[in-house]
Design an enzyme around this catalytic site. Structure first.
Site, PDB file in Angstrom:
ATOM      1  N   ASN A  48       0.736  -1.350   0.010  1.00 32.25           N
ATOM      2  CA  ASN A  48       0.038   0.114   0.017  1.00 32.25           C
ATOM      3  C   ASN A  48       0.964   1.293   0.079  1.00 32.25           C
ATOM      4  O   ASN A  48       0.348   2.346   0.132  1.00 32.25           O
ATOM      5  CB  ASN A  48      -1.060  -0.133   1.189  1.00 32.25           C
ATOM      6  CG  ASN A  48       0.107   0.117   2.479  1.00 32.25           C
ATOM      7  OD1 ASN A  48       1.117   0.007   2.668  1.00 32.25           O
ATOM      8  ND2 ASN A  48      -0.755   0.120   3.516  1.00 32.25           N
ATOM      9  N   THR A  83       4.831   2.924   4.111  1.00 34.66           N
ATOM     10  CA  THR A  83       6.256   3.103   4.089  1.00 34.66           C
ATOM     11  C   THR A  83       7.147   2.496   2.960  1.00 34.66           C
ATOM     12  O   THR A  83       8.321   2.868   2.954  1.00 34.66           O
ATOM     13  CB  THR A  83       6.807   2.603   5.313  1.00 34.66           C
ATOM     14  OG1 THR A  83       6.584   1.348   5.477  1.00 34.66           O
ATOM     15  CG2 THR A  83       6.127   3.172   6.698  1.00 34.66           C
ATOM     16  N   ASP A 127      -4.193  -2.594  -0.044  1.00 34.80           N
ATOM     17  CA  ASP A 127      -4.077  -2.518   1.598  1.00 34.80           C
ATOM     18  C   ASP A 127      -4.541  -3.702   2.142  1.00 34.80           C
ATOM     19  O   ASP A 127      -5.816  -3.985   1.881  1.00 34.80           O
ATOM     20  CB  ASP A 127      -4.741  -1.334   1.799  1.00 34.80           C
ATOM     21  CG  ASP A 127      -4.443  -0.921   3.321  1.00 34.80           C
ATOM     22  OD1 ASP A 127      -4.600  -1.874   3.944  1.00 34.80           O
ATOM     23  OD2 ASP A 127      -4.124   0.235   3.812  1.00 34.80           O
ATOM     24  N   LYS A 168      -4.626  -2.124  13.063  1.00 29.71           N
ATOM     25  CA  LYS A 168      -5.584  -2.851  12.215  1.00 29.71           C
ATOM     26  C   LYS A 168      -4.690  -3.558  11.064  1.00 29.71           C
ATOM     27  O   LYS A 168      -5.074  -4.845  10.626  1.00 29.71           O
ATOM     28  CB  LYS A 168      -6.366  -1.802  11.266  1.00 29.71           C
ATOM     29  CG  LYS A 168      -7.789  -1.939  11.178  1.00 29.71           C
ATOM     30  CD  LYS A 168      -8.476  -0.494  10.748  1.00 29.71           C
ATOM     31  CE  LYS A 168      -9.404  -0.634   9.460  1.00 29.71           C
ATOM     32  NZ  LYS A 168      -9.892   0.310   8.992  1.00 29.71           N
ATOM     33  N   THR A 169      -3.545  -3.006  10.709  1.00 25.24           N
ATOM     34  CA  THR A 169      -2.831  -3.892   9.682  1.00 25.24           C
ATOM     35  C   THR A 169      -2.299  -5.228  10.382  1.00 25.24           C
ATOM     36  O   THR A 169      -2.539  -6.101   9.612  1.00 25.24           O
ATOM     37  CB  THR A 169      -1.463  -2.927   9.400  1.00 25.24           C
ATOM     38  OG1 THR A 169      -2.014  -1.836   8.849  1.00 25.24           O
ATOM     39  CG2 THR A 169      -0.712  -3.554   8.232  1.00 25.24           C
ATOM     40  N   TYR A 228       1.774  -1.379  17.977  1.00 25.36           N
ATOM     41  CA  TYR A 228       2.742  -2.362  17.309  1.00 25.36           C
ATOM     42  C   TYR A 228       3.142  -3.748  17.973  1.00 25.36           C
ATOM     43  O   TYR A 228       2.782  -4.920  17.439  1.00 25.36           O
ATOM     44  CB  TYR A 228       4.060  -1.486  16.939  1.00 25.36           C
ATOM     45  CG  TYR A 228       5.049  -2.514  16.082  1.00 25.36           C
ATOM     46  CD1 TYR A 228       4.903  -2.724  14.808  1.00 25.36           C
ATOM     47  CD2 TYR A 228       6.348  -2.922  16.490  1.00 25.36           C
ATOM     48  CE1 TYR A 228       5.595  -3.384  13.728  1.00 25.36           C
ATOM     49  CE2 TYR A 228       7.004  -3.703  15.565  1.00 25.36           C
ATOM     50  CZ  TYR A 228       6.795  -3.959  14.362  1.00 25.36           C
ATOM     51  OH  TYR A 228       7.705  -4.746  13.599  1.00 25.36           O
ATOM     52  N   GLN A 273      -7.291 -24.669  14.674  1.00 24.01           N
ATOM     53  CA  GLN A 273      -8.634 -24.683  14.289  1.00 24.01           C
ATOM     54  C   GLN A 273      -8.673 -25.222  12.760  1.00 24.01           C
ATOM     55  O   GLN A 273      -9.631 -26.181  12.605  1.00 24.01           O
ATOM     56  CB  GLN A 273      -9.445 -23.702  14.580  1.00 24.01           C
ATOM     57  CG  GLN A 273      -9.857 -23.237  15.799  1.00 24.01           C
ATOM     58  CD  GLN A 273     -10.626 -21.860  15.831  1.00 24.01           C
ATOM     59  OE1 GLN A 273     -10.248 -21.020  16.765  1.00 24.01           O
ATOM     60  NE2 GLN A 273     -11.661 -21.842  15.172  1.00 24.01           N
TER      61      GLN A 273
END
Ligand code: UDP
Length: 295
Positions: A17, A20, A41, A75-76, A129, A146
Site C-alpha cells: 500500500n 512506508t 492494502d 488494524k494492519t 505495534y 482450528q
C-alpha cells in the site's frame, strides 16, 4: 525478498500500500514476467488464486511511522493478518508471519528466548505495534489449531540495510544519513541502551529457509545476537563515514526497551545451521554506500 524469489525461479505477486514502502525499490523488477505488482492494502480482503506460499511482511516497523496512525497499525497487524490467513486457507497454502522482537517489550530475560512471554506495556505508545503483532501471532496459532493452516512465525530483531528510506526514523538509517549530511547525530537517552542489528541479507536467507524447510509452527527468533550500545553504534558510523558530525542527546522515547538480543539457537537448529554471516562493520559499510549513492 522479491528479488531472491525471482532469482530462484518463483513467480511473485507483490502487494504493497506504499505506507512506508517505495516503488523505487521494486521498479527494476516490473519488467520481469515472473513479477506482478498489485497496489492494495491488506486491511481490505484480498483474492488471489494458485498461491503456493504467502509472506505477510506488512506493517510499518519504525516507531515514528507505526505511531503516526496507531489505530491503522493495529488494524494492519490484526485485520490484515486475518485477511491473509483466510487467503492461506482458501489456497490451502503455508503462510509466513513476520513477527517481531517487540513482542518481548522491555525484556526481563536476556537474551530473549522464544519461550519468554515478554514484558509489554499494553496501553503505551508502542502497544499498537507490540500488541498488534502479539495478536497476529495468536491468530496464526489459532488458524493452525482450528484449521490446520501451515503457519510459520518468525520474530525479526532490528534489521537494517540498503533500500531503507532516508526518513525511516530508525537508528541505523538516522545515524548514517546524519553523518553523511554532517548533521548532528541524535542519541536518545544516554545511549547505553543495547540493540542487536541484523543485516538484511541474513534475514532474507533465514526467511527463504523457513519457507523451504519443515519448521515448527511456534515462533522462531531471527536476528544477529551481536549486541552493541547505541552510543557505540554512533561511534562506528562516525568512524566509517569519517564524518565531522557532532553528537547530541535527546530525551528517550516512552517505553524504549533497555536491551534487546535474540537467542537464535532454535533458528540454528531448525534452519539447517543458518547463522548471520554479515558483521556490523561490513553491513554498515554496504548501507553507507547505498545512502551515499541515493542522498
Ligand atoms: N535511537 C536513537 N537515535 C535515533 C533513533 C533511535 O538514539 O535517531 C535509539 C532508540 O531510542 C532506541 C534505539 O536507538 O533505543 C533503537 O531504535 P530504533 O527506532 O532503531 O528501533 P527499536 O527501538 O524499535 O529497537
Amino acid at each position: 525478498m522479491c528479488e531472491r524469489l525471482i532469482k530462484e525461479g518463483y513467480n511473485v505477486l507483490c502487494v504493497d500500500n506504499f505506507y512506508t514502502g517505495s516503488m523505487e525499490n521494486i521498479r527494476h523488477l516490473l519488467h520481469h514476467s515472473e513479477f506482478t505488482f498489485k497496489e492494495h492494502d491488506i486491511t481490505d480482503p484480498i483474492t488471489a488464486d494458485n498461491i503456493s506460499f504467502i509472506f505477510n511482511l506488512a506493517c510499518p516497523a519504525s516507531p515514528i511511522h507505526y505511531q503516526e496512525d496507531a489505530i491503522f497499525t493495529t488494524k494492519t497487524s490484526v485485520v490484515g493478518t486475518l485477511n491473509l490467513l483466510d487467503l492461506a486457507r482458501k489456497n490451502s497454502c503455508p503462510i509466513l508471519q513476520a513477527s517481531t522482537s517487540e513482542v518481548y517489550g522491555n525484556p526481563h530475560v536476556h537474551p530473549q528466548t522464544e519461550d519468554y512471554y515478554g514484558n509489554v506495556n499494553p496501553i503505551g505508545i508502542r502497544s499498537c505495534y507490540d500488541e498488534g503483532k502479539r495478536c497476529a501471532e495468536s491468530l496464526c496459532m489459532d488458524y493452525y489449531r482450528q484449521y490446520g493452516i501451515d503457519v510459520k512465525i518468525i520474530r525479526i530483531f532490528n534489521t537494517y540495510g540498503p533500500r531503507m528510506a532516508k526518513n525511516d526514523g530508525r537508528v541505523v538509517s538516522n545515524f548514517i544519513v546524519q553523518a553523511l549530511q554532517e548533521e548532528d547525530i541524535t542519541i536518545y537517552g544516554d545511549g547505553n541502551q543495547g540493540r542487536s542489528f541484523q543485516y538484511i541479507d541474513d534475514l532474507i536467507e533465514a526467511i527463504f529457509r523457513v519457507m523451504k524447510d519443515d519448521v515448527p509452527h511456534t515462533p522462531i527468533n531471527i536476528g544477529n545476537p551481536n549486541e552493541i550500545s547505541v552510543k557505540d553504534l554512533a561511534d562506528m558510523v562516525l568512524r566509517i563515514t569519517k564524518s565531522k558530525s557532532a553528537v547530541t542527546f535527546k530525551s528517550l522515547p516512552q517505553d524504549d526497551p533497555c536491551r534487546r538480543k535474540p537467542d537464535i539457537n532454535l533458528a540454528i537448529k531448525v534452519l539447517d545451521g543458518w547463522t548471520p554471516q554479515v558483521c556490523l562493520t561490513d553491513g554498515l559499510k554496504y548501507t553507507i554506500d547505498y545512502f551515499r549513492d541515493t542522498l
